[in-house]
Design a protein around this motif. Structure first.
Motif, PDB file in Angstrom:
ATOM      1  N   ILE A 174      54.269  32.981  68.383  1.00 51.05           N
ATOM      2  CA  ILE A 174      53.844  33.740  67.981  1.00 51.05           C
ATOM      3  C   ILE A 174      52.526  33.658  67.442  1.00 51.05           C
ATOM      4  O   ILE A 174      52.379  34.489  66.561  1.00 51.05           O
ATOM      5  N   ILE A 175      52.449  32.292  66.130  1.00 52.02           N
ATOM      6  CA  ILE A 175      51.598  32.124  65.324  1.00 52.02           C
ATOM      7  C   ILE A 175      49.814  32.222  66.441  1.00 52.02           C
ATOM      8  O   ILE A 175      49.287  33.131  65.486  1.00 52.02           O
ATOM      9  N   GLN A 176      50.808  32.302  67.035  1.00 49.12           N
ATOM     10  CA  GLN A 176      49.437  32.113  68.324  1.00 49.12           C
ATOM     11  C   GLN A 176      48.479  33.358  68.065  1.00 49.12           C
ATOM     12  O   GLN A 176      47.778  33.903  69.125  1.00 49.12           O
ATOM     13  N   ASP A 177      49.870  34.540  68.515  1.00 45.85           N
ATOM     14  CA  ASP A 177      49.638  35.971  69.063  1.00 45.85           C
ATOM     15  C   ASP A 177      49.113  36.494  67.675  1.00 45.85           C
ATOM     16  O   ASP A 177      48.883  37.895  67.709  1.00 45.85           O
ATOM     17  N   MET A 178      49.357  35.954  66.418  1.00 43.84           N
ATOM     18  CA  MET A 178      48.644  36.307  64.930  1.00 43.84           C
ATOM     19  C   MET A 178      47.494  37.426  64.431  1.00 43.84           C
ATOM     20  O   MET A 178      46.733  36.613  65.429  1.00 43.84           O
ATOM     21  N   LYS A 179      47.849  38.562  64.346  1.00 39.66           N
ATOM     22  CA  LYS A 179      45.915  39.063  63.995  1.00 39.66           C
ATOM     23  C   LYS A 179      45.805  39.293  62.510  1.00 39.66           C
ATOM     24  O   LYS A 179      47.153  39.967  61.869  1.00 39.66           O
ATOM     25  N   VAL A 180      44.911  38.724  62.589  1.00 35.42           N
ATOM     26  CA  VAL A 180      44.633  40.335  61.274  1.00 35.42           C
ATOM     27  C   VAL A 180      43.608  41.337  61.099  1.00 35.42           C
ATOM     28  O   VAL A 180      43.088  41.249  61.928  1.00 35.42           O
ATOM     29  N   GLY A 181      43.825  42.038  59.874  1.00 30.61           N
ATOM     30  CA  GLY A 181      43.032  43.357  60.314  1.00 30.61           C
ATOM     31  C   GLY A 181      41.688  43.151  58.925  1.00 30.61           C
ATOM     32  O   GLY A 181      42.259  42.134  58.084  1.00 30.61           O
ATOM     33  N   GLU A 182      41.321  43.849  59.132  1.00 30.51           N
ATOM     34  CA  GLU A 182      39.487  43.956  57.771  1.00 30.51           C
ATOM     35  C   GLU A 182      40.567  43.796  56.847  1.00 30.51           C
ATOM     36  O   GLU A 182      39.862  43.556  55.702  1.00 30.51           O
ATOM     37  N   GLY A 183      41.584  45.284  56.616  1.00 34.64           N
ATOM     38  CA  GLY A 183      41.670  44.807  55.180  1.00 34.64           C
ATOM     39  C   GLY A 183      42.714  43.940  55.238  1.00 34.64           C
ATOM     40  O   GLY A 183      42.941  44.158  53.319  1.00 34.64           O
TER      41      GLY A 183
END
Lengths: 249, 246
Positions: A49-58
């Protein structure tokens, strides 16, 4: 059995004489495999799950940094454990921790090695399982107001879980057999039992044949069990019409 | 004048160098049924996806009740629960039954009681004629049935606006009718609907306003009566002649 003359008789002789030792070995093998695999699955899911985490620009800077750090740790861990043999990991972890002054029993070290090893492999499996779920499933959840975390737990993971059940079964069987390498750190599992018994009479061939049969029967039975579970989880192919609502058709 | 719900101002969107939306200005009032038509690649779906924040605009503004949705960060899930979306590929949750599909989000996002969620699900499933199938999984339904469930699922959130992204494009011809029928019914309930579609007859008969999009621009925005019979823009005329002839 008295005065065994051929290999088969020796096998029976050794089994009778050292029954308790073989049973204890079997128990410890199962114990480490089951506990190590289950905890390893939990670890694998967390890492996946950690490896699939994504961050958005905001997103906040601190969140971006944290996700980056977690991902880096996860990747390093996975690489290290996938790229070294379990037998070496067992040695390093057991002797390393003892050298650091912590009194670690061989069994605990054995479970720990199995967990860490399983976690690294499962992380990749989980990541693949998550990736196999169509993006539309996520969009369907987001568009209904679900957060990425909720989407993961209610929509993606349950479907990914189903897809990777066969792989989870495989991992358990691998672990069941891989516990044999833990004899190098003196875990009294099946392999160790055979080694000890064989040494008593210089009957190694017969002694190892006994545990080969035990490993085979265990794996065979678990394999059948997983097959049944999988079939059960596939669920009904039919459904009942809710007749109480039929008149509205 | 009715209450303005969504206001799109000077909206542009590019994917890399490719400009998909150019200077879009649209105001949407409560109760309007807006059909967006145009050829493939004209930016219709992207516009809808921007409204639901599945895509981020490059420049310009989208206001929801006078609030810029770009600034909605923490409450994005609350916002999306008020703006429903129906997808071309249904996007039902495959591991859940029809009933679970309809109850999940009201329960988990809106935090309504189980009874309330059940009542909503049955009400809206009845509305789309799918109540008898509450125990079925999506894989056991036809495309038309899936889309009707997806519509019911969106309605269970009591949205103010419902966005439809080519809801009938993935359906066999004989199933298009049943979905359009449901949407026609919905249009009479006062729900605000924005529908991207290739069903020209539906747009003409049901929409209160039709928007023709061409290469990322709003080429024409008028009542269906005018747009379909007397289009001002030559591109619209060309597009319609191709469709209505066929």
């Amino acid at each position: 059995m008295e005065n065994p003359t051929n290999s088969l008789e020796w096998m029976i002789f050794l089994t009778e004489k050292y029954l308790k030792m073989f049973l204890q070995g079997t128990w410890l093998t199962l114990y480490i495999a089951v506990l190590g695999t289950l905890l390893g699955f939990v670890l694998g899911y967390i890492i996946g799950i950690i490896q699939d985490m994504k961050v958005g620009e905001g997103d906040l800077f601190i969140k971006k940094g944290l996700v980056f750090l977690l991902k880096a740790i996860a990747s390093i861990y996975v690489e290290i454990f996938r790229d070294t043999p379990m037998i070496v990991q067992a040695m390093i972890i057991y002797y390393g921790i003892r050298q650091a002054g912590v009194d670690l029993t061989p069994v605990v070290a054995g479970v720990l090695v199995t967990v860490l090893n399983t976690g690294a492999y499962m992380a990749e499996t989980v990541r693949g399982g998550i990736g196999s779920i169509d993006q539309g499933q996520r969009e369907g959840a987001w568009a209904m107001g679900m957060s990425p975390m909720m989407t993961m737990f209610y929509i993606v993971l349950p479907q990914a879980f189903k897809n990777i059940i066969p792989e989870m079964g495989n991992t358990f069987l691998t672990n069941l057999k891989m516990t044999s390498v833990l004899n190098v750190i003196a875990v009294q599992e099946l392999f160790m039992a055979a080694k000890t018994v064989g040494g008593n009479y210089y009957k190694y061939f017969e002694s190892y044949l006994v545990i080969a049969v035990i490993y085979f029967v265990l794996c065979f039975l678990f394999n059948k069990l997983f097959g049944l579970m999988e079939a059960k989880l596939k669920g009904e192919t039919d459904y009942a019409l809710a007749v109480e609502y039929m008149d509205n058709q | 004048m009715a209450e303005k719900i969504i206001s799109i101002k000077d909206l542009s969107k590019s994917f890399g160098k490719h400009e998909v939306l150019r200077k879009i200005d649209i105001d949407i009032e409560k109760g309007e049924i807006i059909c967006i038509v145009g050829s493939s690649g004209s930016g219709k779906s992207t516009l809808l996806r921007c409204i639901n924040k599945l895509e981020k605009q490059t420049t310009g503004k989208i206001l929801f009740h006078d609030k810029e949705i770009r600034d909605i960060q923490r409450d994005i899930n609350e916002y999306r629960s008020r703006v429903g979306m129906v997808f071309q590929s249904f996007n039902l949750y495959n591991h859940m039954t029809v009933l679970q599909n309809c109850m999940l989000c009201p329960r988990k996002v809106l935090k309504v009681s189980k009874e309330e969620a059940f009542d909503r699900a049955i009400t809206h499933l009845k509305q789309v004629g799918m109540a008898p199938y509450i125990n079925a999984k999506p894989a056991q339904l036809s495309g038309g049935q899936k889309q009707r469930v997806a519509i019911a699922r969106s309605l269970c959130m009591n949205p103010e606006v419902l966005l439809f992204d080519e809801p009938t494009s993935a359906l066999d011809p004989e199933m298009v009718g049943e979905v359009l029928e449901v949407m026609k019914e919905l249009a009479t309930t006062g729900l605000t609907m924005i529908i991207v579609t290739h069903e020209m007859a539906f747009a003409r008969d049901v929409s209160t306003r039709t928007i023709f999009m061409d290469r990322g621009y709003v080429a024409e925005d008028d009542s269906p009566a005018k747009l379909f019979t007397d289009p001002k823009n030559p591109r619209t005329r060309e597009f319609l002649s191709r469709y209505l002839a066929g």
